[in-house]
Design a protein around this motif. Structure first.
Motif, short mmCIF file in Angstrom:
data_model
loop_
_atom_site.label_atom_id
_atom_site.label_comp_id
_atom_site.label_asym_id
_atom_site.label_seq_id
_atom_site.Cartn_x
_atom_site.Cartn_y
_atom_site.Cartn_z
N PHE B 165 -8.57 -15.53 -2.52
CA PHE B 165 -7.33 -14.75 -2.39
C PHE B 165 -7.44 -13.66 -1.34
N LYS B 166 -8.66 -13.47 -0.81
CA LYS B 166 -8.83 -12.53 0.31
C LYS B 166 -8.05 -13.03 1.53
N LYS B 167 -7.82 -14.34 1.57
CA LYS B 167 -7.03 -14.91 2.67
C LYS B 167 -5.65 -14.27 2.72
N PHE B 168 -5.06 -13.98 1.52
CA PHE B 168 -3.69 -13.45 1.48
C PHE B 168 -3.66 -11.92 1.48
N PHE B 169 -4.61 -11.30 0.75
CA PHE B 169 -4.57 -9.84 0.57
C PHE B 169 -5.85 -9.26 1.13
N ASP B 170 -5.83 -8.91 2.38
CA ASP B 170 -7.02 -8.38 3.04
C ASP B 170 -6.68 -6.99 3.55
N PHE B 171 -7.33 -5.96 2.94
CA PHE B 171 -6.98 -4.59 3.32
C PHE B 171 -8.03 -3.98 4.23
N SER B 172 -8.90 -4.82 4.83
CA SER B 172 -9.99 -4.25 5.62
C SER B 172 -9.46 -3.61 6.90
N ASN B 173 -8.48 -4.20 7.55
CA ASN B 173 -7.84 -3.52 8.68
C ASN B 173 -6.42 -4.03 8.83
N PRO B 174 -5.56 -3.33 9.59
CA PRO B 174 -4.13 -3.69 9.64
C PRO B 174 -3.88 -5.10 10.14
N ILE B 175 -4.70 -5.58 11.08
CA ILE B 175 -4.46 -6.92 11.63
C ILE B 175 -4.67 -7.97 10.54
N ASN B 176 -5.79 -7.84 9.78
CA ASN B 176 -6.05 -8.80 8.72
C ASN B 176 -4.98 -8.74 7.63
N PHE B 177 -4.46 -7.52 7.38
CA PHE B 177 -3.40 -7.39 6.39
C PHE B 177 -2.17 -8.18 6.83
N PHE B 178 -1.83 -8.06 8.13
CA PHE B 178 -0.66 -8.77 8.64
C PHE B 178 -0.89 -10.28 8.63
N VAL B 179 -2.13 -10.69 8.99
CA VAL B 179 -2.45 -12.13 8.95
C VAL B 179 -2.30 -12.67 7.54
N GLY B 180 -2.67 -11.84 6.53
CA GLY B 180 -2.52 -12.25 5.15
C GLY B 180 -1.07 -12.54 4.80
N ILE B 181 -0.16 -11.66 5.29
CA ILE B 181 1.28 -11.89 5.05
C ILE B 181 1.71 -13.19 5.68
N LEU B 182 1.21 -13.44 6.90
CA LEU B 182 1.56 -14.70 7.57
C LEU B 182 1.06 -15.90 6.78
N GLU B 183 -0.15 -15.78 6.19
CA GLU B 183 -0.69 -16.89 5.39
C GLU B 183 0.20 -17.16 4.18
N LEU B 184 0.68 -16.07 3.55
CA LEU B 184 1.57 -16.23 2.40
C LEU B 184 2.83 -16.98 2.81
N ILE B 185 3.44 -16.54 3.93
CA ILE B 185 4.67 -17.19 4.39
C ILE B 185 4.39 -18.64 4.74
N SER B 186 3.23 -18.90 5.33
CA SER B 186 2.91 -20.27 5.73
C SER B 186 2.80 -21.17 4.49
N ASP B 187 2.20 -20.65 3.40
CA ASP B 187 2.09 -21.48 2.20
C ASP B 187 3.46 -21.70 1.55
N LEU B 188 4.32 -20.67 1.60
CA LEU B 188 5.67 -20.86 1.05
C LEU B 188 6.44 -21.88 1.87
N SER B 189 6.29 -21.83 3.20
CA SER B 189 7.05 -22.76 4.04
C SER B 189 6.54 -24.18 3.86
N LYS B 190 5.27 -24.34 3.43
CA LYS B 190 4.77 -25.70 3.18
C LYS B 190 5.52 -26.33 2.01
N VAL B 191 5.86 -25.51 0.99
CA VAL B 191 6.65 -26.05 -0.13
C VAL B 191 7.98 -26.59 0.40
N ILE B 192 8.64 -25.77 1.24
CA ILE B 192 9.95 -26.17 1.77
C ILE B 192 9.81 -27.41 2.63
N SER B 193 8.74 -27.46 3.42
CA SER B 193 8.57 -28.60 4.32
C SER B 193 8.29 -29.88 3.53
#
Lengths: 76, 260
Positions: B165-193
């Motif tokens: 779950f570190k893939k989604f919620f990574d607070f080590s630095n701002p870039i990783n935090f933003f990448v985590g949000i993108l990973e969440l959106i990517s998994d949600l969009s896979k359901v839609i796809s």
């Protein structure tokens, strides 16, 4: 048929027509490259086919989204 | 102009599944009924077949055929995930394949779509058949997509533990935090796809068959039924392969994504 209905039909047609262009090009490119790769290296055909089908699926999904939007515009 | 309206009524295209009965406040749609029938047929044939499996001696013809099919499917999952992981995933993705395949094909059975009644659907009178392919209903494909993506998270947790779950919620630095949000959106969009790929392909096939039946009444649909048998198979295969690719990707940790 009213003008609004005619315009809506035209929009439905354009949606799927334009939405079909990009996936058509993409599927053509994927297929041509895969056939090329199999021609160069026939032993890898099984592996290439797996990736070919996956690539097709992703490219085709775009056309399907356009189709779903068109169907929703037309029937819902 | 009235001709066009008549054609549209005769075409009888419905994007959503029609309700045919109500049971304790639960609406039963025709695709749900067909889904139950497909499930029952598959389950009972599995039960009947499993009673006559022979582990020693020469297998029967039926057993050889089914072993060949299962081994072919397993080989495909194995080429994606490797032997050890494929053994874990295969019960899930193989079941998805078989259910989707027979759901897709159930919509092609000739004649069944003509059994139904006149009813009210979406505010106007329409012919409501009792039979509709389960995968031609967006609820079924959404359920299948959700099951797959939830199982992706479950397998990721199973192989990587809480580190997954570190893939989604990574607070080590701002870039990783933003990448985590993108990973969440990517998994949600896979359901839609997943949902729209399967639903769109099957409903497009059904509409194609209906339109062809209108244009060329007798033999016009025959080549398109062959095409739809092929499309149904390919879509089931694509669903299975995408599911195994996503599950396999979730079980790989950071940094070792490039290993085969």
């Amino acid at each position: 048929m009213s003008e609004v209905a005619q315009a809506s039909n035209a929009i439905v047609g354009w949606t799927i027509a334009v939405g079909g262009i990009a996936p058509a090009i993409a599927i053509g490119l994927i297929g041509s490259k895969a056939v090329e790769a199999i021609g160069r290296n026939p032993e890898a055909a099984a592996k290439i086919q797996n990736n070919l089908i996956l690539g097709f699926a992703f490219a085709e999904a775009i056309a399907i989204y356009a189709l779903v939007v068109a169907l929703i515009l037309k029937f819902v | 102009m009235s001709d066009i309206i008549n054609y549209r009524m005769a075409l009888n295209i419905s994007i959503s599944a029609e309700p045919i009965a109500h049971l304790f406040g639960l609406t039963i749609t025709n695709s749900l009924l067909t889904g139950w029938i497909v499930t029952a047929v598959l389950a009972s044939s599995v039960y009947l077949f499993s009673r006559q499996i022979k582990e020693k001696g020469a297998p029967s013809r039926l057993q050889s055929l089914i072993e060949m099919i299962i081994e072919g499917l397993f080989g495909m999952v194995e080429s994606i995930a490797g032997n050890a992981k494929a053994r874990r995933f295969f019960p899930l993705v193989g079941t998805l394949f078989i259910f989707i395949l027979f759901s897709n094909w159930s919509g092609l059975l000739p004649g069944l779509a003509n059994i139904g009644f006149q009813g009210i659907h979406n505010g106007h009178e329409a012919f409501i058949p009792y039979w509709r392919a389960p995968t031609a209903d967006i609820n079924t494909t959404l359920a299948l997509g959700l099951i797959t993506m939830i199982m992706v998270q479950v397998y990721g947790y199973k192989y990587l533990g809480l580190k997954y779950f570190k893939k989604f919620f990574d607070f080590s630095n701002p870039i990783n935090f933003f990448v985590g949000i993108l990973e969440l959106i990517s998994d949600l969009s896979k359901v839609i796809s997943f949902t729209f790929r399967l639903f769109g392909n099957i409903i497009a096939g059904e509409i194609l068959l209906l339109v062809m039946a209108m244009l060329v009444p007798v033999l016009g649909t025959t080549p398109f039924i062959a095409l739809e048998i092929f499309v149904g198979f390919i879509q089931a295969l694509v669903f299975m392969m995408l599911a195994s690719v996503f599950i396999n990707m979730a079980t790989l940790g950071h940094g070792d994504e490039h290993h085969e």
